[in-house]
Design a protein around this motif. Sequence first.
Motif, PDB file in Angstrom:
ATOM      1  N   LYS A  88     -61.984 157.244   7.134  1.00 17.22           N
ATOM      2  CA  LYS A  88     -63.249 156.588   6.793  1.00 17.22           C
ATOM      3  C   LYS A  88     -63.075 155.612   5.638  1.00 17.22           C
ATOM      4  CE  LYS A  88     -68.100 157.625   5.789  1.00 17.22           C
ATOM      5  NZ  LYS A  88     -69.107 158.695   5.530  1.00 17.22           N
ATOM      6  N   GLY A  89     -63.644 154.429   5.830  1.00 12.86           N
ATOM      7  CA  GLY A  89     -63.619 153.425   4.773  1.00 12.86           C
ATOM      8  C   GLY A  89     -62.484 152.423   4.889  1.00 12.86           C
ATOM      9  N   TYR A  90     -61.630 152.575   5.907  1.00 18.15           N
ATOM     10  CA  TYR A  90     -60.485 151.665   6.035  1.00 18.15           C
ATOM     11  C   TYR A  90     -60.609 150.814   7.297  1.00 18.15           C
ATOM     12  CZ  TYR A  90     -58.103 153.880   2.156  1.00 18.15           C
ATOM     13  OH  TYR A  90     -57.776 154.326   0.911  1.00 18.15           O
ATOM     14  N   GLY A  91     -60.930 149.532   7.081  1.00 18.96           N
ATOM     15  CA  GLY A  91     -60.892 148.558   8.145  1.00 18.96           C
ATOM     16  C   GLY A  91     -59.526 147.899   8.169  1.00 18.96           C
ATOM     17  N   PRO A  92     -59.303 146.938   9.058  1.00 21.20           N
ATOM     18  CA  PRO A  92     -57.985 146.305   9.194  1.00 21.20           C
ATOM     19  C   PRO A  92     -57.449 145.704   7.898  1.00 21.20           C
ATOM     20  CG  PRO A  92     -59.361 145.757  11.063  1.00 21.20           C
ATOM     21  CD  PRO A  92     -60.237 146.468  10.094  1.00 21.20           C
ATOM     22  N   LYS A  93     -58.233 144.885   7.235  1.00 21.48           N
ATOM     23  CA  LYS A  93     -57.749 144.208   6.024  1.00 21.48           C
ATOM     24  C   LYS A  93     -57.547 145.187   4.863  1.00 21.48           C
ATOM     25  CE  LYS A  93     -59.743 139.750   7.300  1.00 21.48           C
ATOM     26  NZ  LYS A  93     -60.703 138.675   6.950  1.00 21.48           N
ATOM     27  N   THR A  94     -58.473 146.136   4.743  1.00 21.18           N
ATOM     28  CA  THR A  94     -58.345 147.146   3.688  1.00 21.18           C
ATOM     29  C   THR A  94     -57.105 147.993   3.907  1.00 21.18           C
ATOM     30  OG1 THR A  94     -60.758 147.246   3.569  1.00 21.18           O
ATOM     31  CG2 THR A  94     -59.530 149.010   2.475  1.00 21.18           C
ATOM     32  N   ALA A  95     -56.859 148.377   5.157  1.00 22.47           N
ATOM     33  CA  ALA A  95     -55.693 149.192   5.484  1.00 22.47           C
ATOM     34  C   ALA A  95     -54.404 148.435   5.195  1.00 22.47           C
ATOM     35  CB  ALA A  95     -55.744 149.609   6.954  1.00 22.47           C
ATOM     36  N   LEU A  96     -54.373 147.151   5.527  1.00 23.84           N
ATOM     37  CA  LEU A  96     -53.181 146.337   5.272  1.00 23.84           C
ATOM     38  C   LEU A  96     -52.900 146.251   3.774  1.00 23.84           C
ATOM     39  CD1 LEU A  96     -50.936 144.396   6.198  1.00 23.84           C
ATOM     40  CD2 LEU A  96     -52.639 142.540   6.119  1.00 23.84           C
ATOM     41  N   ARG A  97     -53.924 145.951   2.981  1.00 29.02           N
ATOM     42  CA  ARG A  97     -53.742 145.845   1.524  1.00 29.02           C
ATOM     43  C   ARG A  97     -53.279 147.176   0.932  1.00 29.02           C
ATOM     44  NH1 ARG A  97     -58.657 142.847   1.707  1.00 29.02           N
ATOM     45  NH2 ARG A  97     -59.774 144.736   1.031  1.00 29.02           N
ATOM     46  N   TYR A  98     -53.875 148.253   1.408  1.00 30.44           N
ATOM     47  CA  TYR A  98     -53.562 149.577   0.877  1.00 30.44           C
ATOM     48  C   TYR A  98     -52.103 149.947   1.149  1.00 30.44           C
ATOM     49  CZ  TYR A  98     -53.938 154.625   0.061  1.00 30.44           C
ATOM     50  OH  TYR A  98     -53.760 155.897  -0.401  1.00 30.44           O
ATOM     51  N   VAL A  99     -51.668 149.775   2.381  1.00 29.35           N
ATOM     52  CA  VAL A  99     -50.292 150.132   2.752  1.00 29.35           C
ATOM     53  C   VAL A  99     -49.289 149.253   2.010  1.00 29.35           C
ATOM     54  CG1 VAL A  99     -48.623 150.145   4.652  1.00 29.35           C
ATOM     55  CG2 VAL A  99     -50.911 151.109   4.985  1.00 29.35           C
ATOM     56  N   LYS A 100     -49.556 147.972   1.906  1.00 29.23           N
ATOM     57  CA  LYS A 100     -48.628 147.070   1.203  1.00 29.23           C
ATOM     58  C   LYS A 100     -48.565 147.407  -0.286  1.00 29.23           C
ATOM     59  CE  LYS A 100     -48.245 142.727   2.336  1.00 29.23           C
ATOM     60  NZ  LYS A 100     -48.505 141.311   2.644  1.00 29.23           N
ATOM     61  N   SER A 101     -49.677 147.838  -0.833  1.00 30.58           N
ATOM     62  CA  SER A 101     -49.709 148.139  -2.267  1.00 30.58           C
ATOM     63  C   SER A 101     -48.843 149.340  -2.626  1.00 30.58           C
ATOM     64  CB  SER A 101     -51.147 148.392  -2.727  1.00 30.58           C
ATOM     65  OG  SER A 101     -51.623 149.637  -2.227  1.00 30.58           O
ATOM     66  N   LEU A 102     -48.571 150.201  -1.658  1.00 32.15           N
ATOM     67  CA  LEU A 102     -47.795 151.417  -1.916  1.00 32.15           C
ATOM     68  C   LEU A 102     -46.292 151.193  -1.762  1.00 32.15           C
ATOM     69  CD1 LEU A 102     -50.215 153.924  -0.188  1.00 32.15           C
ATOM     70  CD2 LEU A 102     -49.751 153.746  -2.627  1.00 32.15           C
ATOM     71  N   GLY A 103     -45.923 150.045  -1.238  1.00 31.71           N
ATOM     72  CA  GLY A 103     -44.524 149.637  -1.271  1.00 31.71           C
ATOM     73  C   GLY A 103     -43.637 150.086  -0.136  1.00 31.71           C
ATOM     74  N   SER A 104     -43.862 151.243   0.446  1.00 30.75           N
ATOM     75  CA  SER A 104     -43.013 151.700   1.541  1.00 30.75           C
ATOM     76  C   SER A 104     -43.844 152.531   2.497  1.00 30.75           C
ATOM     77  CB  SER A 104     -41.845 152.546   1.024  1.00 30.75           C
ATOM     78  OG  SER A 104     -42.293 153.808   0.567  1.00 30.75           O
ATOM     79  N   ALA A 105     -43.373 152.621   3.740  1.00 29.50           N
ATOM     80  CA  ALA A 105     -44.083 153.411   4.739  1.00 29.50           C
ATOM     81  C   ALA A 105     -44.114 154.881   4.346  1.00 29.50           C
ATOM     82  CB  ALA A 105     -43.414 153.248   6.106  1.00 29.50           C
ATOM     83  N   GLU A 106     -43.033 155.364   3.734  1.00 32.51           N
ATOM     84  CA  GLU A 106     -42.963 156.771   3.339  1.00 32.51           C
ATOM     85  C   GLU A 106     -44.039 157.111   2.313  1.00 32.51           C
ATOM     86  OE1 GLU A 106     -39.740 160.018   1.564  1.00 32.51           O
ATOM     87  OE2 GLU A 106     -39.234 157.884   1.664  1.00 32.51           O
ATOM     88  N   LYS A 107     -44.178 156.261   1.290  1.00 37.71           N
ATOM     89  CA  LYS A 107     -45.200 156.492   0.267  1.00 37.71           C
ATOM     90  C   LYS A 107     -46.610 156.357   0.852  1.00 37.71           C
ATOM     91  CE  LYS A 107     -42.441 155.063  -3.737  1.00 37.71           C
ATOM     92  NZ  LYS A 107     -42.301 154.076  -4.840  1.00 37.71           N
ATOM     93  N   ALA A 108     -46.762 155.375   1.741  1.00 39.12           N
ATOM     94  CA  ALA A 108     -48.073 155.170   2.353  1.00 39.12           C
ATOM     95  C   ALA A 108     -48.464 156.361   3.217  1.00 39.12           C
ATOM     96  CB  ALA A 108     -48.055 153.898   3.194  1.00 39.12           C
ATOM     97  N   LEU A 109     -47.493 156.906   3.941  1.00 38.30           N
ATOM     98  CA  LEU A 109     -47.766 158.049   4.801  1.00 38.30           C
ATOM     99  C   LEU A 109     -48.146 159.276   3.964  1.00 38.30           C
ATOM    100  CD1 LEU A 109     -47.786 158.677   7.824  1.00 38.30           C
ATOM    101  CD2 LEU A 109     -45.430 159.496   7.609  1.00 38.30           C
ATOM    102  N   GLN A 110     -47.471 159.462   2.853  1.00 37.49           N
ATOM    103  CA  GLN A 110     -47.804 160.566   1.953  1.00 37.49           C
ATOM    104  C   GLN A 110     -49.228 160.428   1.425  1.00 37.49           C
ATOM    105  OE1 GLN A 110     -44.731 160.291  -1.012  1.00 37.49           O
ATOM    106  NE2 GLN A 110     -43.181 161.290   0.257  1.00 37.49           N
ATOM    107  N   ALA A 111     -49.603 159.185   1.106  1.00 36.99           N
ATOM    108  CA  ALA A 111     -50.955 158.936   0.600  1.00 36.99           C
ATOM    109  C   ALA A 111     -52.003 159.184   1.677  1.00 36.99           C
ATOM    110  CB  ALA A 111     -51.049 157.498   0.081  1.00 36.99           C
ATOM    111  N   VAL A 112     -51.716 158.757   2.896  1.00 38.38           N
ATOM    112  CA  VAL A 112     -52.660 158.950   4.004  1.00 38.38           C
ATOM    113  C   VAL A 112     -52.813 160.433   4.311  1.00 38.38           C
ATOM    114  CG1 VAL A 112     -53.119 158.483   6.446  1.00 38.38           C
ATOM    115  CG2 VAL A 112     -52.211 156.672   4.987  1.00 38.38           C
ATOM    116  N   ALA A 113     -51.721 161.186   4.192  1.00 33.95           N
ATOM    117  CA  ALA A 113     -51.779 162.631   4.429  1.00 33.95           C
ATOM    118  C   ALA A 113     -52.752 163.307   3.460  1.00 33.95           C
ATOM    119  CB  ALA A 113     -50.387 163.243   4.288  1.00 33.95           C
ATOM    120  N   LYS A 114     -52.844 162.798   2.241  1.00 34.20           N
ATOM    121  CA  LYS A 114     -53.779 163.342   1.258  1.00 34.20           C
ATOM    122  C   LYS A 114     -55.215 162.900   1.558  1.00 34.20           C
ATOM    123  CE  LYS A 114     -50.327 163.542  -2.441  1.00 34.20           C
ATOM    124  NZ  LYS A 114     -49.916 163.007  -3.768  1.00 34.20           N
TER     125      LYS A 114
END
Length: 349
Positions: free
Chosen positions: A246-272
């Motif tokens: 909830k709260g993540y559209g296409p552009k928001t999701a792109l910015r969020y994932v890029k801000s975390l630097g790697s897919a591994e870190k982004a996946l950990q964040a999404v898991a939370k």
Amino acid sequence: MGVNLRDLIPAEARREVELRALKGYAVALDSYNMLYQFLAAIRQPDGTPLMDRQGRVTSHLSGLFYRTINLVEEGIKPVFVFDGKPPEMKSREIAERIKRKEEAAAKYKQAVELGRLEEARKYAQATGRLTREMVEESKALLRAMGMPVVQAPEEGEAQAACMAAWGSVWAAGSQDYDSLLFGSPRLVRNLAITGRRKLPGRDEYVEVKPEVIELDRLLKALGITREQLIVIGILLGTDFNPGGVKGYGPKTALRYVKSLGSAEKALQAVAKLEPSVDVYKIFEYFKNPPCTREYKIEWHPPNPEEIKRILVDEHDFNPERVEKAIERLRKAYRENLRARQSRLDAWFS
């Protein structure tokens, strides 16, 4: 429904083309996706699907037969990939689809009773269901037409993407964007619905053309990896986690994932963010989908008698129209399906 990446795909990664621009290219088609499009689109004005004298739906066979001939006439080499057993992760999405179809069926019935035919047709398009019998007769028709049929272990779209990634075909063909997450180097959309189409609920028509999306160009334009694209897909919602986060559209999701630097870190964040969903399992499914290499891609001359048995004898298709279509198919096979596929490396240059 699949993941909706449309608003993330820039102009430099997508291109509208004419059907003839795809001549000589082998495309692995997500057959279930295609058949559902035929079930939705090929209907009477009140939304009733095409049926034979026994009341069996034939919209899927009509679409499959004539659209395949159109593709082959343009020199496209179709390979039809069928779903296997759905993954357990998809059970929630399947249940929601059944519920949506039941709701649409109730609204369709009400609209028909009120004489609102355009409204009825809209709801009817959302009620289509593929039975095992319909799938098997579709395979039988395609084999009679000389088309290669591939059985996927699970998701047909994943198998098509694997085949494209392995170089067995040039691209995966589907309306959904999941093929890109599964690693297909190219996705071709709109092959089942090319032509003049009426806009839903409006007295207006548009010309629909095939659209080619190239994965490498997409990733380069967005400045991400395929692994990051998968995480973005999970945020937006896939068949394995409908609704996404909830709260993540296409552009928001792109910015969020890029801000975390790697897919591994982004996946950990999404898991939370979404602890109720096993995002690691979903990620691994897209990254390394279950696919088989046990298939043959060969086109054969059509079998007119078997085609007529299925369409005319079994399902009451017009014999003269079928006969004319078979002649078109035989001619297209001689002219287009015997030729070798050309090198395609620089197609998007």
